[in-house]
Design an enzyme around this catalytic site. Structure first.
Site, mmCIF file in Angstrom:
data_model
loop_
_atom_site.group_PDB
_atom_site.id
_atom_site.type_symbol
_atom_site.label_atom_id
_atom_site.label_comp_id
_atom_site.label_asym_id
_atom_site.label_seq_id
_atom_site.Cartn_x
_atom_site.Cartn_y
_atom_site.Cartn_z
ATOM 1 N N HIS A 113 0.827 -1.207 0.000
ATOM 2 C CA HIS A 113 0.000 0.000 0.000
ATOM 3 C C HIS A 113 0.858 1.253 0.000
ATOM 4 O O HIS A 113 1.733 1.398 0.847
ATOM 5 C CB HIS A 113 -0.896 0.027 1.246
ATOM 6 C CG HIS A 113 -1.927 -1.058 1.268
ATOM 7 N ND1 HIS A 113 -2.835 -1.227 0.252
ATOM 8 C CD2 HIS A 113 -2.198 -2.025 2.175
ATOM 9 C CE1 HIS A 113 -3.634 -2.252 0.539
ATOM 10 N NE2 HIS A 113 -3.254 -2.754 1.703
ATOM 11 N N TYR A 162 -9.401 4.003 7.887
ATOM 12 C CA TYR A 162 -9.719 4.277 9.283
ATOM 13 C C TYR A 162 -10.855 5.302 9.299
ATOM 14 O O TYR A 162 -10.708 6.393 8.739
ATOM 15 C CB TYR A 162 -8.523 4.891 10.018
ATOM 16 C CG TYR A 162 -7.287 4.006 10.074
ATOM 17 C CD1 TYR A 162 -7.007 3.247 11.206
ATOM 18 C CD2 TYR A 162 -6.389 3.959 9.007
ATOM 19 C CE1 TYR A 162 -5.870 2.450 11.270
ATOM 20 C CE2 TYR A 162 -5.250 3.161 9.064
ATOM 21 C CZ TYR A 162 -4.998 2.408 10.202
ATOM 22 O OH TYR A 162 -3.875 1.626 10.260
ATOM 23 N N PRO A 214 -3.761 -1.305 18.301
ATOM 24 C CA PRO A 214 -3.499 -1.622 16.894
ATOM 25 C C PRO A 214 -3.751 -0.464 15.927
ATOM 26 O O PRO A 214 -3.429 -0.562 14.747
ATOM 27 C CB PRO A 214 -4.449 -2.792 16.604
ATOM 28 C CG PRO A 214 -5.508 -2.710 17.651
ATOM 29 C CD PRO A 214 -4.889 -2.074 18.852
ATOM 30 N N LYS A 253 1.703 -0.612 14.772
ATOM 31 C CA LYS A 253 3.135 -0.591 15.074
ATOM 32 C C LYS A 253 3.677 -1.841 15.771
ATOM 33 O O LYS A 253 4.895 -2.018 15.883
ATOM 34 C CB LYS A 253 3.442 0.617 15.988
ATOM 35 C CG LYS A 253 3.328 1.956 15.292
ATOM 36 C CD LYS A 253 4.530 2.205 14.422
ATOM 37 C CE LYS A 253 4.383 3.368 13.498
ATOM 38 N NZ LYS A 253 4.365 2.994 12.084
ATOM 39 N N TYR A 256 3.473 6.897 10.346
ATOM 40 C CA TYR A 256 2.778 5.664 9.957
ATOM 41 C C TYR A 256 3.734 4.744 9.194
ATOM 42 O O TYR A 256 3.797 3.537 9.452
ATOM 43 C CB TYR A 256 1.560 5.996 9.100
ATOM 44 C CG TYR A 256 0.607 4.836 8.939
ATOM 45 C CD1 TYR A 256 -0.429 4.616 9.838
ATOM 46 C CD2 TYR A 256 0.757 3.931 7.873
ATOM 47 C CE1 TYR A 256 -1.295 3.536 9.699
ATOM 48 C CE2 TYR A 256 -0.106 2.847 7.718
ATOM 49 C CZ TYR A 256 -1.127 2.666 8.629
ATOM 50 O OH TYR A 256 -1.975 1.589 8.493
#
Ligand code: PHB
Length: 390
Positions: free
Chosen positions: A72, A199, A291, A295, A383
């Site tokens: 991704h 998200y 979660p 990480k 991220y």
């Protein structure tokens, strides 16, 4: 029995450490209380930072992750019924791979066993002794019921949150935050509803939309930590998930038969320091993150890079400096990941006593990190993760 590094736990941290030590000519034995089959079947998340995929490649176990993992270049944030794509690759030059943790474990176990590694599955009564001496040991009962003693130079506690490693570390300080909400996770048979991890924040709570393959989706929605997964029918789950992502753009999730349901508690935890004498902790034994920041596995990999380097210094150059600085070095990234995971969690979930002001403030925060270029670069960089071992 004797080895150089006695490792407790055949999870990501223990297996990675054992393999990296092997490549440096350092001997290890792993003891693990679960069976190989149980380890290879436990469903966990699996977002690999680029640094982690690179590490798997460097140590010769990255082939399947590259081939079957989903690569991704970005991730999505959705609120008020609109989706914003965070172009991680464009903003930071880095990307992530979604490759479930149990697949990483399958690859690592196969690689370890192919070199003739000594992994003792299904042991019990594991205990750690004499960590203040130069010859610590691990005692355990093997799967045939025979009491064993493993003498070693060092013990690595890679046995997760409930393991004996952390319990055997005296005088450590524990930092804990338990969140007042949990994740209800499902696996279902349906094609991906989104091409990236999404998200979502909504008046009905947080939801995460991910997938495992062209035919299997992994999704989560915010729930009460006491929720019983069996109280939720498929219809009720879909209604909730659809409402978490609903919006004027008409976005809908692809529904399909749900074949797994689980409730996952969210906590942030750090054990400080991560070392006492000859006992070193790595991975979940020393820290947990919710979660939301994806990480967990990456932090374990970073610990192991530092620890393997420290053992290399000791065995190759009689240099103990990296062993001495291991805990401080590892904790720096751990606390930064703690901050990131806590921040993503707070920004995206509905607080238990959240009022209209809190909801607007969180939406403003999402607006800020997706419209201010510097803020978006900072978020994308956190991220995607910095290279391991820095
Ligand atoms: C998952 O695919 O299970 C997943 C993805 C991203 C997360 C957590 C879980 O932050």
């Amino acid at each position: 029995m004797r080895t150089q590094v006695g490792i407790i736990g055949a999870g990501p941290a223990g297996l990675l450490l054992s393999h990296m030590l092997y490549l440096q000519g350092i001997d290890s034995v792993i003891v693990e209380n679960r069976s190989r089959a149980a380890i290879q079947q436990t469903i966990r998340a699996g977002v690999l930072e680029q640094g982690t995929t690179d590490l798997l490649d460097q140590i010769g176990v990255g082939e399947r992750a590259r081939k079957v993992g989903a690569h991704h270049h970005g991730f999505d944030l959705r609120w008020r019924g609109r989706t914003h794509r965070v172009d991680m690759q464009g903003l930071t030059g880095r990307s992530i791979t979604v490759y479930p943790q149990h697949e990483v474990l399958i690859d690592l176990i196969a690689a370890r066993l192919a070199t003739g590694a000594d992994i003792r599955f299904e042991v019990s009564d594991t205990a750690i002794h004499d960590i203040d001496s130069t010859s610590p040991s691990i005692s355990f009962t093997d799967k045939d019921g025979i009491a064993q003693q493993l003498q070693c130079d060092f013990v690595a506690g890679c046995d997760g949150s409930w393991g004996v490693g952390r319990k055997s570390l005296p005088n450590a300080q524990h930092f804990l935050r338990v969140y007042p909400f949990a994740w209800f996770g499902i696996l279902c048979n349906a094609p991906p509803s989104n091409d990236a991890v999404l998200y979502a924040r909504s008046p009905t709570g947080f939801a995460l939309i991910s997938h495992r393959s062209a035919t299997v989706q992994r999704m989560y929605f915010q729930c009460d930590p006491q929720e019983n997964a069996n109280d939720w029918s498929d219809a009720r789950i879909w209604e909730r998930l659809q409402s978490c992502v609903a919006g004027a753009d008409g976005y809908r999730l692809n529904e399909g038969p749900i074949f797994q349901k689980d409730v996952i508690g969210l906590r942030s935890f750090v054990c400080e320091p991560m070392r006492h004498g000859r006992l070193f902790l790595a991975g979940d034994a020393a820290h947990l993150v919710p979660p939301t920041g994806a990480k967990g596995l990456n932090l374990a990999a970073n610990d192991v890079v530092l620890l393997a380097r420290a053992f290399e210094g000791y065995y190759k150059r009689n240099d103990t400096s990296k062993l001495d600085s291991y805990s401080t070095d590892a904790l720096r990234r751990i606390w930064r990941a703690q901050h990131f995971s806590w921040w993503m969690t707070s920004m995206l979930h509905n607080g238990v006593d959240e009022n209209a002001f809190d909801a607007r403030r969180s939406e403003a925060e999402l607006d800020f990190v997706t419209s201010d270029r510097n803020a978006e670069i900072a978020m994308a960089g956190m991220y995607a993760g910095a290279p391991l071992g820095e």
